[in-house]
Design an enzyme around this catalytic site. Structure first.
Site, PDB file in Angstrom:
ATOM      1  N   ASP A 248     -24.806 -57.391   9.262  1.00  0.00           N
ATOM      2  CA  ASP A 248     -23.352 -57.491   9.119  1.00  0.00           C
ATOM      3  C   ASP A 248     -22.747 -58.503  10.081  1.00  0.00           C
ATOM      4  O   ASP A 248     -21.521 -58.652  10.128  1.00  0.00           O
ATOM      5  CB  ASP A 248     -22.695 -56.128   9.370  1.00  0.00           C
ATOM      6  N   ASP A 360     -18.675 -41.640   4.005  1.00  0.00           N
ATOM      7  CA  ASP A 360     -19.293 -42.695   3.205  1.00  0.00           C
ATOM      8  C   ASP A 360     -20.418 -42.073   2.380  1.00  0.00           C
ATOM      9  O   ASP A 360     -20.231 -41.738   1.217  1.00  0.00           O
ATOM     10  CB  ASP A 360     -19.828 -43.806   4.096  1.00  0.00           C
ATOM     11  N   LYS A 385     -15.993 -48.051  -1.486  1.00  0.00           N
ATOM     12  CA  LYS A 385     -16.891 -49.112  -1.941  1.00  0.00           C
ATOM     13  C   LYS A 385     -16.871 -49.084  -3.467  1.00  0.00           C
ATOM     14  O   LYS A 385     -17.370 -48.135  -4.080  1.00  0.00           O
ATOM     15  CB  LYS A 385     -18.312 -48.875  -1.430  1.00  0.00           C
ATOM     16  N   CYS A 415     -23.751 -54.101   2.920  1.00  0.00           N
ATOM     17  CA  CYS A 415     -24.641 -54.840   3.810  1.00  0.00           C
ATOM     18  C   CYS A 415     -25.106 -56.152   3.172  1.00  0.00           C
ATOM     19  O   CYS A 415     -25.145 -57.198   3.804  1.00  0.00           O
ATOM     20  CB  CYS A 415     -25.838 -53.962   4.161  1.00  0.00           C
TER      21      CYS A 415
END
Length: 473
Positions: A248, A360, A385, A415
């Site tokens: 990242d 998440d 996401k 990622c």
């Protein structure tokens, strides 16, 4: 056919008259250009062709890119992919042929898009988001969307702003019923660990949130300056090799096993202090605890080749550790503090009210799991996401659920990223208040941050930066 018959057949006289009247009302300085644009807007937009291809993401791993052709132009989008994809998110379709990209190629996905998905969508209006998304869901017919490497995400997000006559973020706001537009507080990755880096750090990311900035532009400056101060500190203490970065873009110094969390936090805190922004920057962590959960315990030394087996923690010990860290450091947000299925301890930690607790792996941007978490008071923030759930329509539903519950919402990258900047417009259009797009470096990360700069400039005096209200929008 005579000219008059042609004009009558296509109602051209009326359409041209309408366009001329509009030009007069607008006092257009270039009436020919105005009439041309006005007439073009009146034409219904339809998808004429869909062309998918295999490209590489930021990790050098194949992913899908799609060109969407319409009678008004061609538009493009690409799908990101995660390293630690969860069992509850939509499944990626990889070829599994070890002779091509070590089994990661996506030729089957590309073929399916070009043949099956394309056939289903040609002739549809790409601006009708919910209809496009539902057509793809109906085509799939699976619970977990065994989809063509997030083909839903690619096609769902390629609805082109050029067709809409408004910026993409405004179109998203219209789709969601939002009347306000907010520039999000960026969560910049400064130190990478977990599966995102080759060091011993078990926690996946240590981030900073410049909530004390007055504008997004200032927030980006604060993040960049802190990042470069941190680089200098790491170089002094660990040498040049310590400045290697994770996937990242965060630095990945070889932090010692004994103080896995505090050593990294100390480095970030010192970098913040050097900038002079101490009271204006807060810290966040993505623990990604599922990656080192073994049974009911957590192995903080899971990445160490010489681990002693002495650094296992119970969920109760992890709770005590997080509580102490929030006292010792300006930590305001912790993501996935426990395993993806540990609803009990996530709920207990959230109930302490000491920081934002982001789901998440726990939630997977899935409305069903979000509803469960809301009903059980399990966490208080959503990591959004789009390609976890698959479509923009479902992502909007997830955000509405979270906001109705007074949760925070963090729009997030993956990622394995691409140069696609869609999530910047998504964060503004849905007024999520927070965005997580990696470090303030690397092109695929900066594509999002730089797009937010452009949006803020375009909004001008109407631009609102979330700032101190980062969780309230």
């Amino acid at each position: 056919m005579s000219v008059q018959e042609y004009l009558d057949k296509h109602l051209l006289s009326r359409k041209i008259e309408d366009a001329v009247n509009a030009a007069v009302r607008a006092k257009a300085p270039d009436p020919v250009l105005f009439i041309s644009n006005h007439t073009r807007k009146a034409v219904r937009c339809v998808i004429t062709k869909i062309k998918a291809r295999q490209i590489l993401d930021s990790r050098g791993i194949p992913t899908v890119e799609v060109d969407l052709y319409t009678n008004k132009g061609m538009f493009r989008a690409a799908a990101p992919s995660g390293t630690s994809t969860g069992m509850y998110e939509a499944v990626e379709l990889r070829d599994g042929d070890n002779g091509k990209y070590l089994g990661k190629s996506v030729c089957r996905a590309v073929k399916n898009i070009n043949e099956k998905v394309s056939e289903a969508l040609i002739g549809m209006d790409p601006t009708l988001q919910s209809q496009i998304d539902q057509a793809m869901i109906d085509l799939d017919k699976t619970e977990n969307k065994v989809k063509e490497l997030s083909v839903y995400h690619v096609l769902s997000t390629s609805s082109p702003s050029g067709l809409l006559q408004v910026p993409l973020y405004k179109h998203i706001a219209d789709l969601s019923g939002r009347t306000s537009l907010v520039l999000p507080v960026p969560a910049f990755t400064l130190i990478s660990g977990g599966k995102h880096a080759g060091n011993n750090l078990s926690v996946q990311e240590i981030m900073i949130l410049p909530i004390g900035a007055n504008t997004f532009e200032e927030a980006l400056q604060m993040g960049s300056e802190t990042y470069h101060h941190l680089k200098a500190i790491i170089s002094e203490r660990y040498g040049a090799n310590g400045c290697n970065v994770g996937e990242d873009g965060g630095f990945a110094p070889n932090i010692s096993r004994q103080v896995l969390f505090t050593e990294g936090l100390d480095l970030v805190k010192e970098a913040i202090d050097r900038t002079g922004y101490s009271e204006r920057i807060k810290i966040a962590m993505d623990v990604a605890a599922t990656d080192f959960c073994i049974g009911t315990k957590y192995d903080l030394d899971y990445k160490s080749p010489n681990k002693s087996g002495q650094n296992f923690k119970t969920a109760e010990s992890m709770t005590e550790m997080y509580t102490q860290l929030c006292k010792d450091y300006p930590i305001v947000s912790i993501e996935d503090p426990f395993d993806k299925d540990d609803w009990e301890h996530t709920k207990l930690f959230t109930g302490l009210g000491i920081c934002q607790v982001v789901g998440d792996d726990l939630l997977m941007s899935n409305p069903k799991r979000i509803e469960k978490a809301i009903d059980e008071f399990t966490c208080n923030a959503l990591l959004l996401k789009v390609n976890q759930i698959g479509t923009v329509t479902e992502a909007i539903e997830a955000v509405k659920l979270a906001k109705d519950a007074s949760w925070g919402v963090v729009t997030s990258h993956r990622c394995g990223e691409t140069e696609d900047s869609f999530i910047a417009d998504l964060a503004v259009g849905l007024s999520t208040g927070q965005i997580k797009a990696g470090a303030p470096c690397r092109g695929e990360r900066l594509a999002k941050y730089n797009q937010l700069l452009r949006i803020e400039e375009e909004l001008s005096d109407q631009a609102v930066y979330a700032g101190e209200n980062w969780r309230l929008h």
